[in-house]
Design a protein around this motif. Structure first.
Motif, short mmCIF file in Angstrom:
data_model
loop_
_atom_site.label_atom_id
_atom_site.label_comp_id
_atom_site.label_asym_id
_atom_site.label_seq_id
_atom_site.Cartn_x
_atom_site.Cartn_y
_atom_site.Cartn_z
N TYR A 6 1.36 9.96 -4.91
CA TYR A 6 1.46 11.27 -4.29
C TYR A 6 2.88 11.85 -4.18
CZ TYR A 6 -3.38 10.64 -2.68
OH TYR A 6 -4.74 10.46 -2.62
N CYS A 7 3.90 11.02 -4.27
CA CYS A 7 5.25 11.48 -3.94
C CYS A 7 6.26 11.39 -5.08
CB CYS A 7 5.81 10.68 -2.76
SG CYS A 7 4.66 10.45 -1.38
N MET A 8 6.06 10.46 -6.00
CA MET A 8 7.08 10.14 -6.99
C MET A 8 7.41 11.30 -7.92
SD MET A 8 7.20 6.97 -9.72
CE MET A 8 6.84 5.74 -8.46
N HIS A 9 6.43 12.15 -8.24
CA HIS A 9 6.69 13.24 -9.18
C HIS A 9 7.73 14.22 -8.66
CE1 HIS A 9 2.85 13.82 -6.97
NE2 HIS A 9 3.41 14.95 -6.62
N CYS A 10 7.87 14.32 -7.34
CA CYS A 10 8.90 15.20 -6.78
C CYS A 10 10.12 14.42 -6.28
CB CYS A 10 8.34 16.02 -5.62
SG CYS A 10 7.13 17.28 -6.13
N HIS A 11 9.88 13.29 -5.63
CA HIS A 11 10.97 12.53 -5.01
C HIS A 11 11.58 11.47 -5.93
CE1 HIS A 11 10.86 14.19 -0.97
NE2 HIS A 11 9.55 14.17 -1.01
N GLY A 12 10.91 11.15 -7.02
CA GLY A 12 11.45 10.15 -7.93
C GLY A 12 11.13 8.74 -7.52
N GLU A 13 11.23 7.82 -8.45
CA GLU A 13 10.89 6.42 -8.20
C GLU A 13 11.75 5.81 -7.10
OE1 GLU A 13 10.47 2.17 -10.63
OE2 GLU A 13 11.18 3.97 -11.64
N LYS B 68 0.83 -1.20 0.00
CA LYS B 68 0.00 0.00 0.00
C LYS B 68 0.87 1.25 0.00
CE LYS B 68 -3.99 -2.01 2.43
NZ LYS B 68 -4.80 -1.98 3.68
N GLY B 69 1.95 1.20 0.79
CA GLY B 69 2.84 2.35 0.86
C GLY B 69 3.49 2.66 -0.48
N LYS B 70 3.89 1.63 -1.18
CA LYS B 70 4.52 1.80 -2.50
C LYS B 70 3.53 2.42 -3.48
CE LYS B 70 6.98 -0.73 -6.14
NZ LYS B 70 7.51 -2.06 -6.56
#
Length: 308
Positions: free
Chosen positions: A17-24, A9-11
């Motif tokens: 919500y996070c990948m676009h700024c923090h990256g894969e 679920k976290g992945k």
């Protein structure tokens, strides 16, 4: 089994919500929006030396926090704090359990595991709610008995009931009810998203021009200094590219809709990437009125012909 489900679920939540700024993989300059963000840039989540210095609870409190106003005279982001000003909060968007899932996945990006006992936390909340419920029922019983006793004594004397005779018991019942409501809300927030099923009423945006002008200036400031909207949205040549450009928002968006969207975007579009940032009534009105003033010309329209 529970941890595996949490990790999955976290992945998924991180990707949304996070990948676009923090990256894969959590590395700097990996997310497509990273280069568009102002300094300081998002942290390198894959850096074990730095990320390993943060406790699980500190990462959680970064993801689930109230936004700070970093403008003139406002709050400062400490050098040792995890969040940068443009990082949104998910306190008002995701359940506590979901946020712990993201924390667990972030831990995996720098080779560590979540140590916080999430399942134990849920059990503690359940136990606290049950204890608060029992306490309230007992306080209610005591208050009812005290009220009946006062009523019976008043009937014998032929006088009106003295409310002060059982005021202490009623106060204790009120306090117990408050604690029960808090415990029930805490348990609900663990598994249920805060804004789910919450409808935002239409705002009253009618005000005198001078009051509106002052609110526009407030909105212009907190758009950047408090809510970091520029981290995801572009105005002119500055800002992120996660959400739509807003330099023509005054033409495209209705302020009433903007207000309701800002207060609870998931109520209007459940799968949106935009989180609810905890805007109160005044801040939502200010930002909505500010966006109403943004009326840049169309890209193919010469600047000299604006308003003709």
């Amino acid at each position: 089994m529970f941890q595996n489900e949490q990790s999955a679920k976290g992945k998924k939540l991180y990707a949304h919500y996070c990948m676009h700024c923090h990256g894969e993989n959590g590395r700097q300059n990996e997310g497509f929006n990273w280069s568009s963000m102002t300094d300081p840039k998002p942290k390198d989540l894959s850096n074990k030396d730095e990320m390993g210095t943060f406790k699980d609870e500190e990462i959680f409190n970064t993801i689930s926090r109230d936004m700070k106003d970093t403008g003139p005279g406002g709050e400062k982001i400490g050098d040792d704090e995890f969040a940068v000003p443009t990082m949104p909060t998910f306190k008002y968007t995701l359940s506590e359990e979901e946020i712990w899932g993201i924390v667990g996945y972030v831990r995996s990006l720098h080779g560590k595991k979540l140590e916080f006992n999430v399942e134990g936390r849920k059990k503690d909340l359940q136990a606290a709610q049950q204890a608060a419920d029992q306490k309230f029922k007992e306080a209610e019983r005591v208050a009812q008995e005290a009220e009946k006793k006062a009523s019976d004594e008043a009937d014998k004397k032929g006088v009106e009931v003295d409310d002060n005779a059982y005021a202490k018991e009623m106060q204790a019942m009120g306090q117990a009810k408050k604690e029960l409501d808090q415990a029930t809300a805490a348990l609900a927030n663990f598994t249920t998203r805060p804004g789910k099923g919450v409808n935002i009423a239409r705002p009253d945006l009618n005000m005198k021009p001078d009051a509106a002008a002052k609110l526009v200036e407030v909105g212009k400031q907190i758009y950047v200094t408090k809510y970091g909207c520029n981290g995801c949205h572009k105005i002119g040549d500055e800002g992120g590219k996660v959400g739509p450009a807003l330099d023509r928002a005054g033409y495209r968006l209705n302020p009433t809709w903007v207000y309701r969207w800002l207060r609870n975007p998931q109520a209007m579009k459940p799968d949106t990437r935009m989180p609810s940032l905890g805007l109160n009534d005044a801040d939502a009105k200010a930002v909505a009125l500010y966006l109403k003033t943004l009326r840049a010309p169309k890209p193919d329209q010469p600047l000299g012909k604006v308003g003709e």
